[in-house]
Design an enzyme around this catalytic site. Structure first.
Site, mmCIF file in Angstrom:
data_model
loop_
_atom_site.group_PDB
_atom_site.id
_atom_site.type_symbol
_atom_site.label_atom_id
_atom_site.label_comp_id
_atom_site.label_asym_id
_atom_site.label_seq_id
_atom_site.Cartn_x
_atom_site.Cartn_y
_atom_site.Cartn_z
ATOM 1 N N TYR A 31 2.104 7.810 7.133
ATOM 2 C CA TYR A 31 3.308 7.028 6.806
ATOM 3 C C TYR A 31 4.024 6.818 8.127
ATOM 4 O O TYR A 31 5.139 7.241 8.320
ATOM 5 C CB TYR A 31 4.136 7.878 5.825
ATOM 6 C CG TYR A 31 5.303 7.233 5.132
ATOM 7 C CD1 TYR A 31 5.154 6.082 4.367
ATOM 8 C CD2 TYR A 31 6.569 7.818 5.198
ATOM 9 C CE1 TYR A 31 6.232 5.525 3.701
ATOM 10 C CE2 TYR A 31 7.653 7.270 4.529
ATOM 11 C CZ TYR A 31 7.471 6.120 3.789
ATOM 12 O OH TYR A 31 8.537 5.571 3.110
ATOM 13 N N HIS A 64 8.462 0.454 8.320
ATOM 14 C CA HIS A 64 8.094 0.565 6.905
ATOM 15 C C HIS A 64 8.867 1.702 6.235
ATOM 16 O O HIS A 64 9.429 1.531 5.148
ATOM 17 C CB HIS A 64 6.586 0.786 6.757
ATOM 18 C CG HIS A 64 6.150 1.080 5.353
ATOM 19 N ND1 HIS A 64 6.167 0.115 4.357
ATOM 20 C CD2 HIS A 64 5.716 2.216 4.751
ATOM 21 C CE1 HIS A 64 5.738 0.658 3.220
ATOM 22 N NE2 HIS A 64 5.467 1.921 3.431
ATOM 23 N N GLU A 122 -0.846 -2.589 0.621
ATOM 24 C CA GLU A 122 -0.250 -2.071 1.850
ATOM 25 C C GLU A 122 -1.209 -2.368 2.992
ATOM 26 O O GLU A 122 -2.394 -2.006 2.933
ATOM 27 C CB GLU A 122 0.039 -0.564 1.747
ATOM 28 C CG GLU A 122 1.213 -0.280 0.816
ATOM 29 C CD GLU A 122 1.675 1.173 0.831
ATOM 30 O OE1 GLU A 122 0.895 2.063 1.223
ATOM 31 O OE2 GLU A 122 2.840 1.413 0.440
HETATM 32 CA CA CA Z 1 -0.083 3.807 2.137
#
Ligand code: CA
Length: 416
Positions: free
Chosen positions: A125, A130, A195
């Site tokens: 992540y 984002h 994504e």
């Molecule tokens: Ca992801």
């Protein structure tokens, strides 16, 4: 460098690339292939001709369902194989050219398969933009959680449902909690999303308790692919507290079939974003340990042309791959050949670079135009999502091809 193979202008698969994949041989089952132009080099056939003897790889390793056994031969063999292929493919070298009818086949004549046997899959992540964009939707005053700039946040995902480009995906069903409702609902997700991610594939096993130092981390990476982390936002929202993503994510992830080696990406090194505060020493890496890779997402409604809705770049990631792998193993967690480590959604600062519909539509509040007067907030049935990636420096181009999959309606909707 010129090749005797015709390489179309703007081809991802130049002489500088030579990515590895698994193709379905028309009569003899799965084999290792290498992409060049619009052709696939049948590596088993090439080895049978005696042209790969100096690589140190036995011919049988190329007649395989997965790349894992080839990867296990080690970095010197990968490098020699690319070196030998580079020589064989150059203009003037006739050793492979004289056998091209047996050893090369057109890409459109065959199917690509999942390139590696994936034991484990982790999703990071690592994009600051984002994490901030998504955090704002859930926590407007406090988008970034306190740990985010100190460690590359991740969760352990599901390896079994990772599929190769071209595999259709069914809209998942599950529990959601509609706004203002007292009880959860059940049915097909109404907020299906993609994504935009990349992933690296582990190239060397480690022992339990062995931590990979950040400065050595790239030695444990075989190559990279494009990665679409399909996400059901409504399922995710209801289930994610306290343990994170589960059924909103694990129904499918799609990867591109050609694995681009880190060696091929070497000319495209660039600097990472400034990290402030400085990470702990075990995460401190050289500033140039990332790559300039252009990334794009296209949506194609059924019966319409594709339209680009996102232009991003791998270099935007706050945490680089070496930091991710060093953090992943610092506690002694082992990794194995074929493991997949995905980057997390790669968004930049510009709204055109947001790598998910959740961000592009501001949480479903704004329409995304996908051409022909068609608008979306999230994906509809029969939409196709296409991700492409390439690095370019002057005449040198190294690309990933694409990961492309169509979203089909939910199955078994009569069960609830
Ligand atoms: Ca992801």
């Amino acid at each position: 460098m010129q090749s005797w193979v015709a390489i179309p202008e703007n081809s991802d698969f130049t002489l500088y690339n030579l990515p590895f994949g698994i193709f379905e041989h028309p009569t003899d089952g799965p084999r290792i292939g290498v992409a060049i132009g619009n052709q696939i080099i049948d590596m088993y056939q090439t080895a049978q001709l005696g042209l790969l003897d100096s690589t140190g790889a036995p011919a049988e390793v190329f007649a395989n369902r997965y790349l894992n056994d080839f990867i296990a031969l080690g970095r010197p063999v990968w490098a020699r194989t690319r070196q030998v292929l580079t020589e064989l493919l150059q203009e003037g070298n006739e050793r492979l050219q004289s056998h091209q009818n047996e050893a090369l086949l057109p890409m459109e004549s065959t199917n690509m398969l999942l390139p590696v046997k994936i034991g484990d899959y982790t999703d990071f992540y690592s994009s600051l933009e984002h994490a901030t964009n998504v955090g704002k939707l859930f926590r407007p005053d406090n988008p970034l959680l306190p740990n985010w700039k100190h460690l590359p946040v991740a969760y352990h995902g599901r390896a079994s449902s990772i599929v190769v480009s071209g595999t259709d995906i069914h809209r998942p069903q599950g529990q959601t909690m509609p706004a203002d409702a007292e009880h959860p609902d059940f049915g097909p997700s109404k907020r299906m999303d993609f994504e935009l991610e990349t992933a690296f594939i582990i190239g060397e096993d480690t022992e339990l308790s062995h931590a990979i130092p950040v400065r050595e981390a790239e030695k444990y990476m075989f190559g990279m692919v494009l990665f679409n982390d399909w996400s059901a936002r409504d399922l995710q929202k209801w289930e994610y507290v306290p343990l994170g993503p589960f059924l909103g994510k694990n129904f499918a992830s799609s990867i591109s079939p050609w694995v681009v080696t880190l060696e091929a990406l070497e000319p495209f090194r660039t600097t990472c974003p400034e990290q402030e505060p400085a990470p702990l020493p075990y995460l401190q890496s050289k500033k140039n340990r990332t790559f300039d890779i252009n990334l794009e997402v296209y949506i194609q409604a059924d019966g319409h042309e594709e339209t680009k809705i996102c232009t991003s770049n791998f270099k935007y990631l706050y945490w680089n791959m070496s930091q991710q792998l060093a953090h992943h193993t610092v506690n002694g967690c082992n990794v194995n050949i074929g493991d997949i480590m995905a980057s997390g959604t790669i968004s930049g600062a510009d709204p055109n670079s947001f790598g998910s519909m959740l961000e592009l539509s501001k949480g479903g509040k704004e329409k995304i135009h996908i051409g022909d007067g068609i608008e979306r907030t999230f994906l509809e049935d029969y939409d196709t999502v296409i991700m492409r990636g390439y690095a370019q420096k002057g005449a040198i181009r190294v690309g990933f091809g694409e990961v492309k999959s169509q979203l089909l309606p939910a199955l078994n909707t009569d069960h609830h």
